[in-house]
Design a protein around this motif. Structure first.
Motif, PDB file in Angstrom:
ATOM      1  N   LEU A 151       0.845  -1.186   0.000  1.00  0.00           N
ATOM      2  CA  LEU A 151       0.000   0.000   0.000  1.00  0.00           C
ATOM      3  C   LEU A 151       0.883   1.239   0.000  1.00  0.00           C
ATOM      4  N   PRO A 152       0.453   2.287  -0.658  1.00  0.00           N
ATOM      5  CA  PRO A 152       1.254   3.509  -0.637  1.00  0.00           C
ATOM      6  C   PRO A 152       1.329   4.066   0.776  1.00  0.00           C
ATOM      7  N   ALA A 153       2.465   4.674   1.079  1.00  0.00           N
ATOM      8  CA  ALA A 153       2.630   5.275   2.403  1.00  0.00           C
ATOM      9  C   ALA A 153       1.711   6.483   2.527  1.00  0.00           C
ATOM     10  N   SER A 154       1.194   6.683   3.728  1.00  0.00           N
ATOM     11  CA  SER A 154       0.357   7.854   3.971  1.00  0.00           C
ATOM     12  C   SER A 154       0.896   8.576   5.200  1.00  0.00           C
ATOM     13  N   ILE A 155       0.496   9.815   5.357  1.00  0.00           N
ATOM     14  CA  ILE A 155       0.975  10.622   6.488  1.00  0.00           C
ATOM     15  C   ILE A 155       0.560   9.996   7.817  1.00  0.00           C
ATOM     16  N   GLU A 156      -0.558   9.255   7.815  1.00  0.00           N
ATOM     17  CA  GLU A 156      -1.025   8.624   9.055  1.00  0.00           C
ATOM     18  C   GLU A 156      -0.022   7.598   9.575  1.00  0.00           C
ATOM     19  N   THR A 157       0.800   7.056   8.676  1.00  0.00           N
ATOM     20  CA  THR A 157       1.725   6.008   9.104  1.00  0.00           C
ATOM     21  C   THR A 157       2.898   6.567   9.912  1.00  0.00           C
ATOM     22  N   ILE A 158       3.158   7.874   9.815  1.00  0.00           N
ATOM     23  CA  ILE A 158       4.293   8.430  10.572  1.00  0.00           C
ATOM     24  C   ILE A 158       3.877   9.520  11.544  1.00  0.00           C
ATOM     25  N   VAL A 159       2.576   9.750  11.663  1.00  0.00           N
ATOM     26  CA  VAL A 159       2.136  10.875  12.476  1.00  0.00           C
ATOM     27  C   VAL A 159       2.553  10.738  13.946  1.00  0.00           C
ATOM     28  N   ASP A 160       2.743   9.508  14.418  1.00  0.00           N
ATOM     29  CA  ASP A 160       3.157   9.333  15.820  1.00  0.00           C
ATOM     30  C   ASP A 160       4.640   8.962  15.953  1.00  0.00           C
ATOM     31  N   CYS A 161       5.400   9.164  14.897  1.00  0.00           N
ATOM     32  CA  CYS A 161       6.845   8.898  14.973  1.00  0.00           C
ATOM     33  C   CYS A 161       7.463   9.843  16.011  1.00  0.00           C
ATOM     34  N   PRO A 162       8.256   9.316  16.942  1.00  0.00           N
ATOM     35  CA  PRO A 162       8.799  10.166  18.008  1.00  0.00           C
ATOM     36  C   PRO A 162       9.738  11.261  17.498  1.00  0.00           C
ATOM     37  N   CYS A 163      10.310  11.078  16.332  1.00  0.00           N
ATOM     38  CA  CYS A 163      11.261  12.071  15.804  1.00  0.00           C
ATOM     39  C   CYS A 163      10.572  13.396  15.479  1.00  0.00           C
ATOM     40  N   LEU A 164       9.293  13.338  15.162  1.00  0.00           N
ATOM     41  CA  LEU A 164       8.611  14.552  14.715  1.00  0.00           C
ATOM     42  C   LEU A 164       8.569  15.627  15.805  1.00  0.00           C
ATOM     43  N   LEU A 165       8.429  15.217  17.041  1.00  0.00           N
ATOM     44  CA  LEU A 165       8.356  16.189  18.142  1.00  0.00           C
ATOM     45  C   LEU A 165       9.543  16.066  19.113  1.00  0.00           C
ATOM     46  N   CYS A 166      10.577  15.396  18.664  1.00  0.00           N
ATOM     47  CA  CYS A 166      11.715  15.154  19.549  1.00  0.00           C
ATOM     48  C   CYS A 166      12.519  16.440  19.765  1.00  0.00           C
ATOM     49  N   PRO A 167      12.813  16.773  21.028  1.00  0.00           N
ATOM     50  CA  PRO A 167      13.618  17.978  21.289  1.00  0.00           C
ATOM     51  C   PRO A 167      15.060  17.835  20.809  1.00  0.00           C
ATOM     52  N   ASP A 168      15.513  16.607  20.597  1.00  0.00           N
ATOM     53  CA  ASP A 168      16.890  16.380  20.134  1.00  0.00           C
ATOM     54  C   ASP A 168      16.991  16.246  18.618  1.00  0.00           C
ATOM     55  N   ASN A 169      15.910  16.467  17.925  1.00  0.00           N
ATOM     56  CA  ASN A 169      15.866  16.234  16.487  1.00  0.00           C
ATOM     57  C   ASN A 169      16.997  16.950  15.741  1.00  0.00           C
ATOM     58  N   ALA A 170      17.253  18.195  16.079  1.00  0.00           N
ATOM     59  CA  ALA A 170      18.263  18.976  15.349  1.00  0.00           C
ATOM     60  C   ALA A 170      19.672  18.427  15.555  1.00  0.00           C
ATOM     61  N   ARG A 171      19.913  17.774  16.700  1.00  0.00           N
ATOM     62  CA  ARG A 171      21.261  17.253  16.990  1.00  0.00           C
ATOM     63  C   ARG A 171      21.395  15.778  16.612  1.00  0.00           C
ATOM     64  N   CYS A 172      20.308  15.131  16.347  1.00  0.00           N
ATOM     65  CA  CYS A 172      20.322  13.687  16.070  1.00  0.00           C
ATOM     66  C   CYS A 172      20.947  13.423  14.705  1.00  0.00           C
ATOM     67  N   ASP A 173      21.908  12.519  14.681  1.00  0.00           N
ATOM     68  CA  ASP A 173      22.644  12.261  13.440  1.00  0.00           C
ATOM     69  C   ASP A 173      23.214  10.842  13.507  1.00  0.00           C
ATOM     70  N   PRO A 174      23.139  10.098  12.452  1.00  0.00           N
ATOM     71  CA  PRO A 174      23.647   8.716  12.497  1.00  0.00           C
ATOM     72  C   PRO A 174      25.149   8.611  12.733  1.00  0.00           C
TER      73      PRO A 174
END
Ligand code: SF4
Length: 147
Positions: free
Chosen positions: A72-95
């Motif tokens: 099935l095609p991906a939809s926005i609902e599939t990532i809406v609860d991804c923790p990265c979206l509201l993570c305070p460390d998002n800007a510093r997070c890097d592999p």
């Protein structure tokens, strides 16, 4: 009559649009204006290409197939609860650093729980299933294209 590749494309598009519910093969061909014979051939082709899944289903005493998309095609609902979206460390997070998605427990937990809340198919009626008739919806096409 539409060309087979056109019909395959239209059929695949329609089946993908039905999502987890799928569609009865006979309903699909009615919707696309194709014959049952041509429709059965196309659905077999789509299954052979790994694009759909066919499951046998008894409908009004006759065996037919319900067609489901394999992807099935991906939809926005599939990532809406991804923790990265509201993570305070998002800007510093890097592999390449210590703060990495590779070792993040929040992201790992989210990934491991994906699909655990998938919709459940509704229960059918509790009445016993009718005896199937000898004639099957797809018998002609399957004789022409046995697997
Ligand atoms: S991987 Fe973890 S730390 Fe990085 S942005 Fe996502 S939730 Fe935040």
């Amino acid at each position: 009559m539409p060309k087979r590749n056109d019909l395959e494309q239209k059929a695949l598009h329609y089946v993908v649009g039905t999502g987890y519910q799928g569609v009865l093969q006979s309903d699909l061909w009615r919707e696309l204006g194709a014959s049952s014979r041509e429709g059965s051939r196309v659905s077999i082709k789509l299954e052979e290409k790994g694009l759909i899944r066919r499951e046998k289903e008894l409908q009004e005493g006759r065996w037919t197939y319900r067609l489901y998309p394999k992807r099935l095609p991906a939809s926005i609902e599939t990532i809406v609860d991804c923790p990265c979206l509201l993570c305070p460390d998002n800007a510093r997070c890097d592999p390449t650093t210590a703060l990495s998605p590779k070792s993040c427990p929040k992201l790992t937990d989210w990934i491991l729980n994906l699909g655990k809340e998938a919709p459940v198919a509704p229960e059918g009626p509790s009445a016993p299933a009718p005896e199937p008739s000898i004639q099957e919806d797809d018998s002609v096409a399957e004789r022409l294209d046995p697997r």
